[in-house]
Design an enzyme around this catalytic site. Structure first.
Site, PDB file in Angstrom:
ATOM      1  CG  ASN A  65      -6.615  -1.057   0.632  1.00 26.05           C
ATOM      2  OD1 ASN A  65      -5.832  -0.785  -0.262  1.00 26.05           O
ATOM      3  ND2 ASN A  65      -6.230  -1.313   1.868  1.00 26.05           N
TER       4      ASN A  65
ATOM      5  CB  CYS B  26      -0.951  -0.011   1.186  1.00 24.89           C
ATOM      6  SG  CYS B  26      -2.039  -1.436   1.144  1.00 24.89           S
TER       7      CYS B  26
ATOM      8  CG  HIS C  63      -3.345   3.268   1.452  1.00 25.49           C
ATOM      9  ND1 HIS C  63      -3.764   2.767   0.236  1.00 25.49           N
ATOM     10  CD2 HIS C  63      -3.441   2.240   2.340  1.00 25.49           C
ATOM     11  CE1 HIS C  63      -4.077   1.497   0.393  1.00 25.49           C
ATOM     12  NE2 HIS C  63      -3.909   1.152   1.656  1.00 25.49           N
TER      13      HIS C  63
END
Ligand SMILES: CC(C)(COP(=O)(O)OP(=O)(O)OC[C@H]1O[C@@H](n2cnc3c(N)ncnc32)[C@H](O)[C@@H]1OP(=O)(O)O)[C@@H](O)C(=O)NCCC(=O)NCCS
Length: 333
Positions: free
Chosen positions: A290, A120, A260
């Site tokens: 995500n 990430c 993020h």
């Protein structure tokens, strides 16, 4: 144009692009697959749907589309790119680098490149490599892609993970500020804490657990996650990274925070800890989930399209995830 204090070349953003696949996986779809509910998912994560790559799509094909959009935005020809970095943990294959495939398909014939496997935080890491190469004069125009096909490593029998993630790609082209004329790179950071594979990882397929019938039986080629540990880590690191920017530049200088896109609850908890208003944050978590390394560049292009990048104001991009690793990217738009 060099910075007179450091004698380094000043860097800016020439172009931005993104791509998400057509297919939507809604919470209602997931209700039919695992023991979960729309209410649970929305309350705990803010996610309503995510995009899933078509069977014919791979990470490089989505990265290619995002990169083409970024090149168009930059009004740059592929031949001008001299470094290609792809942040991903779901490359087309373990090797060669997905960056090589994207470069070939894009017509970038005069560049080096490699992948950055930092999950990430991958895009903000790769972007800092890009800016360092330009600042030092090693490269002129660097294409940075964040692309993931997480649906291929998700266990759609594991409700702890499969509801959280989606597929997609984003891209940014960095060049000298003189040419870019916007988005000056002001700085960034990187940190990590190893030995945390129990927190979030894909255990199978590497030298520790090479592919075998046993590793497949144990479902080691799927993502595993300890949700509560990730939650605490993410809130703490997000708040620390933004606090560093507030202390240096003041809160009024911040135009937008593009974190993020981890989970709405984490974003809200960190913003509350910072005592900053939620309207400073750009979030698209509700419709993409995500997307790991793709999340920041997908959101950056969307924020740009929606006029959220304000001339002269700071764009703060904190990112964190498996590693554990974290970092941020700071631009002045
Ligand atoms: C995963 C997460 C949403 C769970 O939320 P939570 O508030 O910790 O959940 P709770 O502790 O209240 O509940 C856990 C329970 O929910 C269950 N649960 C997990 N996923 C579920 C789902 N999709 N639907 C319904 N129940 C679920 C668990 O099995 C557990 O049940 P049990 O207590 O019977 O064992 C949260 O920990 C989180 O956001 N973590 C970060 C994850 C993340 O963003 N990872 C990516 C980092 S880059």
């Amino acid at each position: 144009m060099t910075n007179p204090m450091t004698n380094l070349i000043r860097v800016g953003v020439a172009g931005l692009g993104n791509y998400v696949p057509e297919k939507r996986l809604t919470n209602a779809d997931l209700e039919a697959m695992v023991e979960t509910s729309d209410e649970w998912i929305v309350q705990r994560t803010g996610i309503r749907e995510r995009r899933i790559a078509a069977p014919s799509q791979v990470t490089s094909s989505m990265g290619l589309l995002a990169a083409q959009m970024a090149l168009e935005d930059a009004k740059m020809a592929p031949i001008e790119i001299d470094l290609v970095l792809c942040a991903t943990v779901t490359g087309d294959q373990p090797f060669p680098a997905t960056a090589c495939r994207i470069a070939k398909d894009l017509g970038v014939t005069n560049a080096g490149g490699f992948d950055v496997a930092s999950a990430c935080s991958g895009f903000v890491m790769a972007a800092q490599v890009a800016t360092s190469f330009i600042r030092s004069g090693h490269s002129r125009n660097v294409l940075v892609i964040g692309a993931e096909t997480l649906s291929r490593i998700l266990d759609y029998t594991d409700r702890n993970t499969c509801v959280l993630f989606g597929d997609g790609a984003g891209a940014a082209i960095f060049t000298s500020l003189e040419r870019a004329n916007r988005g000056e790179f002001l700085g960034g950071s990187m940190g990590m804490e190893g030995g945390t594979e129990d927190v979030i990882s894909m255990p199978g397929g590497g030298s520790r657990h090479p592919a075998s019938l046993g590793s497949i039986d144990q479902r080691l080629h799927f993502m595993k996650m300890g949700g509560t540990k990730v939650y605490r880590f993410a809130v703490r690191v997000f708040a620390d990274l933004v606090q560093g920017v507030v202390e240096k530049y003041g809160r009024d200088d911040i135009g937008v925070i593009i974190p993020h896109q981890v989970n709405q609850r984490i974003i809200e908890a960190a913003m509350a800890q910072l005592d900053l208003p939620m309207d400073l944050v750009f979030s698209n978590i509700d419709h993409y989930g995500n997307t790991s390394a793709a999340s920041v560049p997908i959101a950056l292009r969307e924020a740009y399209d929606q006029g959220r990048l304000k001339k002269g104001k700071l764009v703060v991009m904190p990112a964190f995830g498996a590693g554990l690793a974290w970092g941020h990217l700071l631009l002045r738009w």
